[in-house]
Design an enzyme around this catalytic site. Structure first.
Site, PDB file in Angstrom:
ATOM      1  N   ASP A 209       0.837  -1.208   0.000  1.00  0.00           N
ATOM      2  CA  ASP A 209       0.000   0.000   0.000  1.00  0.00           C
ATOM      3  C   ASP A 209       0.871   1.257   0.000  1.00  0.00           C
ATOM      4  OD1 ASP A 209       0.754  -0.829   2.531  1.00  0.00           O
ATOM      5  OD2 ASP A 209      -1.200  -0.519   3.468  1.00  0.00           O
ATOM      6  N   ASP A 233      -0.184  -8.062 -10.152  1.00  0.00           N
ATOM      7  CA  ASP A 233      -1.206  -7.678 -11.123  1.00  0.00           C
ATOM      8  C   ASP A 233      -1.537  -6.196 -10.952  1.00  0.00           C
ATOM      9  OD1 ASP A 233      -3.257  -7.957 -13.060  1.00  0.00           O
ATOM     10  OD2 ASP A 233      -4.731  -8.416 -11.512  1.00  0.00           O
TER      11      ASP A 233
HETATM   12  C1  IPM Z   1      -3.790  -9.943 -16.336  1.00  0.00           C
HETATM   13  C2  IPM Z   1      -5.275 -10.085 -16.141  1.00  0.00           C
HETATM   14  C3  IPM Z   1      -5.626 -11.453 -15.617  1.00  0.00           C
HETATM   15  C4  IPM Z   1      -4.995 -11.519 -14.244  1.00  0.00           C
HETATM   16  C5  IPM Z   1      -7.102 -11.824 -15.551  1.00  0.00           C
HETATM   17  C6  IPM Z   1      -7.762 -11.754 -16.876  1.00  0.00           C
HETATM   18  C7  IPM Z   1      -7.302 -13.195 -14.975  1.00  0.00           C
HETATM   19  O1  IPM Z   1      -5.759  -9.056 -15.338  1.00  0.00           O
HETATM   20  O2  IPM Z   1      -3.217 -10.694 -17.123  1.00  0.00           O
HETATM   21  O3  IPM Z   1      -3.185  -9.074 -15.710  1.00  0.00           O
HETATM   22  O4  IPM Z   1      -5.566 -11.047 -13.267  1.00  0.00           O
HETATM   23  O5  IPM Z   1      -3.892 -12.045 -14.191  1.00  0.00           O
HETATM   24 MN    MN Z   2      -4.269  -7.590 -14.772  1.00  0.00          MN
END
Ligand code: IPM
Ligand code: MN
Ligand code: NAD
Length: 343
Positions: A209, A233
Site C-alpha cells: 500500500d 497484477d
Molecule cells: C492480467 C489479467 C488477468 C490476471 C485476468 C484476466 C485473470 O488481469 O493478465 O493481468 O488477473 O492475471
Molecule cells: Mn491484470
C-alpha cells in the site's frame, strides 16, 4: 537442420484478435530473416466456447504443452460469459498448467517526452496466491483462499534477484505481511534466505500500500519490484499508466525450471477491452512489445531489438491510437510499426 520453433497463436476475445492480427505478421518477417519457426493458430476463446462448449480441451492443452515452444496470447474476457469461466480455463490453465511461475512486466516508456528515462521491471508470480481459485460462496459468507508454495516463491524471487544482480539494480519485495501473515510471511522468509546469495544486490521490502503511493509520487525511486500474483497484477497496471495506458504494456511469462517443451507465453497486460472491441481503436503496442520480449527469450535478439525500435519509431513519428490522444486505427498503427522493421 534444427526443428522449427513452434509458436501457438491464441487471439482470444475482443481486442485480443485485433492486436494479434497486427503482431502475427512479425512472425512471417522473422521467418523471412531466417528464423526457423512455425505458427500454430488456435481458436480458443469465448466464440469457440459459446459455439462448442469447449474452453481449452485437455487434448489441446497436452498438444500445446508437448508440441509447441511458446504461446503468443491476445486477451480473454467476454460480457456474454460474466463468470469468466472460459478465461480461467484457458489463460489461468495455461499459466498454471505450464508452470509459468515468472511473469515479467517491464515499464520503459517509449512515448516521446513522457516519463522519459523511467526503467521499472515487475516480476509477478504467475500461478498462485488467490489465483488458485479455491473458495466458497455460502449464504452471507464468501471465502477466497490464497496459496503460496516455497518452490514457486523461490523460483520467482531467484529470477528477480538474478536480474537485479545482472543489471546492478536494487530489488524491492512488495508485500502485505502485516495482514497476510502466513502467505506473505513466507515471501519475506524466502527473500531473506536468498539475500546472502546475492551480496551485490541492494534489497528492500515495502508494504504494497505504501509502495503504490510512493510509485505515483516518485516512480524513478524504484527499479526492480517482485510481488505475488495479486499484488503484481495491481502494481503492473499502475505502472502501465507510465507507458501511456493499458494498451502499451507488455508481458512475458516463463518457467525458469523449464518443465515442459512449452515454457513461455507472451501477452499484453491489457484485457479484451469490450468497451472498444471491434471498432479499430485498440492499441497494438503492448502486443508488439510482448512479441519483442518473446523474440528476446528465444534468443532472437536482433529481431527483439528491431521490433522494439520499430514501435519507438512509429511513436516518434506521431502515430497514436485513440487511447494516446490520436486518431490512428489499430491497423494504421500496426502498419506503421511493421513498415519500420527493415529487412
Ligand atoms: C492480467 C489479467 C488477468 C490476471 C485476468 C484476466 C485473470 O488481469 O493478465 O493481468 O488477473 O492475471
Ligand atoms: Mn491484470
Ligand atoms: P481491460 O484491460 O480490457 O480494459 C481496461 C481499459 O483499458 C478499458 O478502458 C479499455 O478500453 C482500455 N484498453 C485495454 N486494452 C487496450 C488497448 N489495447 N488499446 C486501447 N485501450 C485499451 O480491462 P477490463 O475492462 O477490466 O476487463 C475486460 C475483460 O478483459 C474482462 O473480462 C477481464 O477479465 C479481461 N481481462 C483479460 C486479461 C487477459 O486476457 N490477460 C487481462 C485483463 C482483463
Amino acid at each position: 537442420m534444427s526443428r522449427p520453433v513452434r509458436i501457438a497463436l491464441i487471439p482470444g476475445d475482443g481486442v485480443g484478435g485485433e492486436v494479434m492480427a497486427e503482431a502475427a505478421p512479425c512472425l512471417d518477417w522473422a521467418a523471412v530473416r531466417g528464423r526457423c519457426l512455425e505458427a500454430v493458430p488456435l481458436p480458443y476463446g469465448a466464440e469457440h466456447y459459446l459455439a462448442t462448449g469447449e474452453t481449452l480441451p485437455e487434448h489441446a492443452f497436452t498438444a500445446l504443452r508437448d508440441g509447441c515452444d511458446a504461446v503468443l496470447f491476445g486477451a480473454v474476457g467476454d460480457p456474454r460469459i460474466p463468470d469468466g469461466r472460459h478465461a480461467e480455463q484457458i489463460l489461468l490453465r495455461l499459466r498454471q498448467g505450464l508452470e509459468l511461475t515468472v511473469n515479467f512486466r517491464p515499464c520503459r516508456p517509449l512515448l516521446p517526452g513522457f516519463q522519459a528515462g523511467l526503467d521499472l521491471e515487475i516480476f509477478r508470480e504467475n500461478t498462485e496466491g488467490p489465483y488458485c481459485l479455491q473458495g466458497t460462496t455460502e449464504p452471507g459468507r464468501a471465502v477466497d483462499f490464497a496459496i503460496h508454495t516455497e518452490p514457486a516463491v523461490r523460483r520467482l524471487l531467484e529470477t528477480a534477484f538474478q536480474r537485479a544482480a545482472e543489471r546492478g539494480r536494487p530489488l524491492l519485495l512488495a508485500h502485505k505481511a502485516n495482514v497476510l501473515k502466513h502467505g506473505h510471511g513466507l515471501w519475506l522468509r524466502v527473500f531473506e534466505d536468498l539475500r546472502p546469495q546475492f551480496p551485490g544486490v541492494a534489497t528492500r521490502t515495502m508494504h504494497a500500500d505504501a509502495l503504490l503511493c510512493a510509485l505515483v509520487q516518485e516512480p524513478k525511486g524504484f527499479a526492480i519490484i517482485a510481488a505475488d500474483n495479486y499484488l503484481g497484477d495491481l502494481i503492473s497496471d499502475l505502472t502501465a499508466a507510465y507507458l501511456g495506458g493499458m494498451g502499451m504494456a507488455p508481458s512475458l511469462s516463463w518457467a525458469p525450471h523449464r518443465p515442459f517443451r512449452c515454457a513461455a507465453l507472451a501477452e499484453p497486460v491489457h484485457g479484451s477491452a469490450p468497451d472498444i472491441a471491434g471498432q479499430g481503436l485498440a492499441n497494438p503496442v503492448g502486443m508488439f512489445l510482448s512479441l519483442a520480449l518473446l523474440f528476446g527469450h528465444l534468443g532472437w535478439e536482433p529481431e527483439a531489438t528491431a521490433l522494439e525500435a520499430a514501435v519507438g519509431g512509429a511513436l516518434q513519428t506521431g502515430f497514436r491510437t485513440r487511447d494516446l490522444g490520436g486518431t490512428h486505427s489499430t491497423t494504421e498503427m500496426g502498419q506503421a510499426v511493421r513498415s519500420r522493421l527493415g529487412r
